[in-house]
Write a protein that holds these residues in place. Structure first.
Motif, mmCIF file in Angstrom:
data_model
loop_
_atom_site.group_PDB
_atom_site.id
_atom_site.type_symbol
_atom_site.label_atom_id
_atom_site.label_comp_id
_atom_site.label_asym_id
_atom_site.label_seq_id
_atom_site.Cartn_x
_atom_site.Cartn_y
_atom_site.Cartn_z
ATOM 1 N N TYR A 1 -9.224 11.937 16.236
ATOM 2 C CA TYR A 1 -8.341 10.657 16.537
ATOM 3 C C TYR A 1 -8.882 9.748 15.240
ATOM 4 N N HIS A 2 -7.922 9.228 14.591
ATOM 5 C CA HIS A 2 -8.030 8.159 13.604
ATOM 6 C C HIS A 2 -7.111 6.909 13.947
ATOM 7 N N GLN A 3 -7.710 5.676 13.960
ATOM 8 C CA GLN A 3 -7.257 4.555 14.433
ATOM 9 C C GLN A 3 -6.382 4.234 12.811
ATOM 10 N N VAL A 4 -5.079 4.221 12.789
ATOM 11 C CA VAL A 4 -4.554 4.201 11.542
ATOM 12 C C VAL A 4 -3.098 3.621 11.798
ATOM 13 N N ASP A 5 -2.623 2.637 11.044
ATOM 14 C CA ASP A 5 -1.462 2.047 10.927
ATOM 15 C C ASP A 5 -0.517 2.689 9.816
ATOM 16 N N ILE A 6 0.601 3.193 10.261
ATOM 17 C CA ILE A 6 1.755 3.742 9.552
ATOM 18 C C ILE A 6 1.982 2.975 8.382
ATOM 19 N N VAL A 7 1.883 1.807 8.422
ATOM 20 C CA VAL A 7 2.410 0.883 7.283
ATOM 21 C C VAL A 7 1.130 0.770 6.302
ATOM 22 N N ASP A 8 -0.074 1.423 6.543
ATOM 23 C CA ASP A 8 -1.063 1.292 5.603
ATOM 24 C C ASP A 8 -1.179 2.958 4.932
ATOM 25 N N ILE A 9 -0.352 2.921 3.750
ATOM 26 C CA ILE A 9 -0.177 4.233 3.120
ATOM 27 C C ILE A 9 -1.497 4.770 2.734
ATOM 28 N N GLU A 10 -2.543 3.904 2.176
ATOM 29 C CA GLU A 10 -3.707 4.665 1.740
ATOM 30 C C GLU A 10 -4.407 5.072 2.994
ATOM 31 N N ALA A 11 -4.594 4.425 4.175
ATOM 32 C CA ALA A 11 -5.029 5.120 5.439
ATOM 33 C C ALA A 11 -4.430 6.406 5.571
ATOM 34 N N LEU A 12 -3.088 6.458 5.498
ATOM 35 C CA LEU A 12 -2.491 7.781 5.761
ATOM 36 C C LEU A 12 -2.816 8.979 4.790
ATOM 37 N N ARG A 13 -3.188 8.458 3.536
ATOM 38 C CA ARG A 13 -3.338 9.356 2.511
ATOM 39 C C ARG A 13 -4.817 9.934 2.815
ATOM 40 N N ASP A 14 -5.983 9.021 3.386
ATOM 41 C CA ASP A 14 -7.011 9.585 3.913
ATOM 42 C C ASP A 14 -7.280 10.261 4.892
ATOM 43 N N VAL A 15 -6.394 10.246 5.877
ATOM 44 C CA VAL A 15 -6.124 11.301 6.926
ATOM 45 C C VAL A 15 -5.721 12.586 6.289
ATOM 46 N N PHE A 16 -4.674 12.515 5.743
ATOM 47 C CA PHE A 16 -4.025 13.834 4.899
ATOM 48 C C PHE A 16 -5.360 14.372 3.996
ATOM 49 N N SER A 17 -6.018 13.843 3.512
ATOM 50 C CA SER A 17 -6.940 14.340 2.720
ATOM 51 C C SER A 17 -8.094 15.238 3.249
ATOM 52 N N LYS A 18 -8.303 14.768 4.622
ATOM 53 C CA LYS A 18 -9.208 15.471 5.541
ATOM 54 C C LYS A 18 -9.062 16.594 6.362
ATOM 55 N N TYR A 19 -7.701 17.001 6.233
ATOM 56 C CA TYR A 19 -7.319 18.105 7.239
ATOM 57 C C TYR A 19 -6.228 18.907 6.507
ATOM 58 N N ASN B 1 6.465 5.704 4.280
ATOM 59 C CA ASN B 1 5.214 6.164 3.904
ATOM 60 C C ASN B 1 4.696 7.302 4.341
ATOM 61 N N ILE B 2 5.078 7.942 5.607
ATOM 62 C CA ILE B 2 4.588 9.355 5.985
ATOM 63 C C ILE B 2 5.158 10.221 5.305
ATOM 64 N N VAL B 3 6.584 9.992 4.980
ATOM 65 C CA VAL B 3 7.395 11.128 4.126
ATOM 66 C C VAL B 3 6.664 11.437 2.811
ATOM 67 N N GLN B 4 6.394 10.098 2.049
ATOM 68 C CA GLN B 4 5.704 9.864 0.943
ATOM 69 C C GLN B 4 4.485 10.900 0.634
ATOM 70 N N VAL B 5 3.710 10.673 1.678
ATOM 71 C CA VAL B 5 2.260 11.112 1.696
ATOM 72 C C VAL B 5 2.430 12.785 2.136
ATOM 73 N N MET B 6 3.339 13.042 2.879
ATOM 74 C CA MET B 6 3.452 14.430 3.271
ATOM 75 C C MET B 6 4.230 15.215 1.938
ATOM 76 N N LYS B 7 5.110 14.546 1.042
ATOM 77 C CA LYS B 7 5.747 15.025 -0.272
ATOM 78 C C LYS B 7 4.404 15.194 -1.179
ATOM 79 N N GLU B 8 3.420 14.424 -1.100
ATOM 80 C CA GLU B 8 2.212 14.234 -1.970
ATOM 81 C C GLU B 8 1.427 15.717 -1.787
ATOM 82 N N HIS B 9 1.406 16.054 -0.458
ATOM 83 C CA HIS B 9 0.729 17.274 -0.156
ATOM 84 C C HIS B 9 1.303 18.534 0.188
ATOM 85 N N ASN B 10 2.856 18.139 -0.521
ATOM 86 C CA ASN B 10 3.526 19.424 -0.281
ATOM 87 C C ASN B 10 3.745 20.130 1.181
ATOM 88 N N MET B 11 3.584 19.222 2.021
ATOM 89 C CA MET B 11 3.857 19.648 3.296
ATOM 90 C C MET B 11 5.026 19.185 3.823
#
Length: 355
Positions: free
Chosen positions: A66-84, A118-128
């Protein structure tokens, strides 16, 4: 330990009503689950983790990240995607009250539309590129005839910023898929989930003022509020009150799990798909009140008020396509929905709070 065929599934809004039930089904299907939530509508439990997530683990005997993250914070989303190494995103995080959206349109567009971008952008950056998106029946507007089928036009005569935010988001997702055929997106148009997990451990108990019918009806039955407000009794319906499709929340969660299986079964090549998740029939407000009174053996006092801006008289689904392509349909009865709802509230008179 997950099986060798398991997926790493990110559930946004996973501490919420639908999200927590969804997490149970995904865990029970053998997948690993990561939950992000901004906790705007959640009660925090041990270790700063929402109590609903503790209960998901209790029901399944499995753990989630679990991570406390707001989806409007794209940098927080990027941090989660970098961990998994995430395989699929099930995106439920959103603001969802029709009436409130009329008063707070900017918030609804910011969270529901920009958050999804934001979510779609970060997914695209991780090719997922595997996404299951929680949309809404409100995209059909009020000009279409019921039952609503997926081939009907959308975006016409939508009466609330909430519905428009979902329509704009659907349009963006369709454009992304059109431009890049390697995306797999399943858009699930929800109707009005009710009920609770039969264990009594999970249900809907908003941290603020309840914004939907059955959450308020229960509070009226318990005597926590003086009466339920019924908005409008002059619609063109059998008893004048609004008619909606109310699937059991566990049925809905199993529909989301069926969408995940669709992506798996097609080897990540299902493309863009759209499905209604509803029972396929409507109940009026007064019918729902009567069903809850029967399940609870309590009176639900109510008063009739004027219609709310943004509401329409009747909508319910045609869920045939979900049955044909996902093998899913809502099976739990109205009696079961109300019984499970009441069971949760009698076991948890203060919701997820301890006292």
């Amino acid at each position: 330990m997950a099986s060798k065929d398991s997926r790493c599934v990110l559930v946004t809004g996973g501490a919420g009503y639908i999200g927590s039930h969804c997490a149970v089904e995904i865990l029970q299907a053998g997948h690993d689950v990561i939950i992000i939530d901004n906790c705007c509508n959640a009660v925090t439990g041990t270790g700063g983790i929402p109590e609903s997530i503790h209960r998901v683990c209790q029901i399944t005997g499995k753990q989630v990240k679990y991570h406390q993250v707001d989806i409007v914070d794209i940098e927080a989303l990027r941090d989660v995607f970098s961990k998994y190494s995430i395989d699929v995103v099930i995106h439920l995080a959103a603001l969802k009250a029709v009436g409130e959206s009329v008063k707070r349109p900017l918030d609804y567009y910011k969270v529901n539309f920009i958050g999804t971008c934001n979510i779609v952008q970060v997914m695209k950056e991780h090719n997922m590129k595997n996404l299951i998106f929680s949309s809404s029946a409100t995209v059909y507007g009020h000009s279409n005839a019921v039952p609503f089928v997926e081939t009907l036009p959308t975006g016409i005569d939508i009466t609330s910023p909430y519905g428009k935010s979902k329509y704009f988001t659907e349009t963006m997702l369709k454009d992304v898929c059109s431009q890049d055929k390697s995306w797999n997106m399943i858009l699930l148009r929800y109707f009005n989930p009710v009920g609770a997990h039969p264990s009594g451990l999970l249900g809907e108990y908003p941290s603020g003022t309840p914004k939907n019918l059955m959450a308020n009806a229960v509070q009226a039955a318990l005597g926590n509020i003086p009466h339920l407000k019924v908005f409008g009794n002059d619609y063109d319906t059998p008893d004048g009150t609004g008619v909606r499709d109310y699937p059991h929340v566990v049925d809905l969660a199993q529909g989301i799990a069926a969408a995940l299986a669709k992506i798996e079964d097609n080897n990540n090549s299902c493309g863009l798909r759209i499905y209604n998740l509803g029972e396929g029939r409507g109940y009026s407000v007064l019918e729902m009140i009567a069903a809850l009174e029967k399940a609870s053996a309590k009176k639900v006092p109510y008063v009739i008020e004027k219609r709310r801006p943004g509401d329409i008289g009747t909508f319910y689904s045609d869920p045939t396509l979900a049955w044909k392509e996902l093998g899913w349909k809502a099976t739990r009865s109205l009696e079961e929905r109300c019984k499970d709802l009441w069971h949760f509230h009698t076991m948890n008179p203060h919701g997820y709070l301890k006292n």
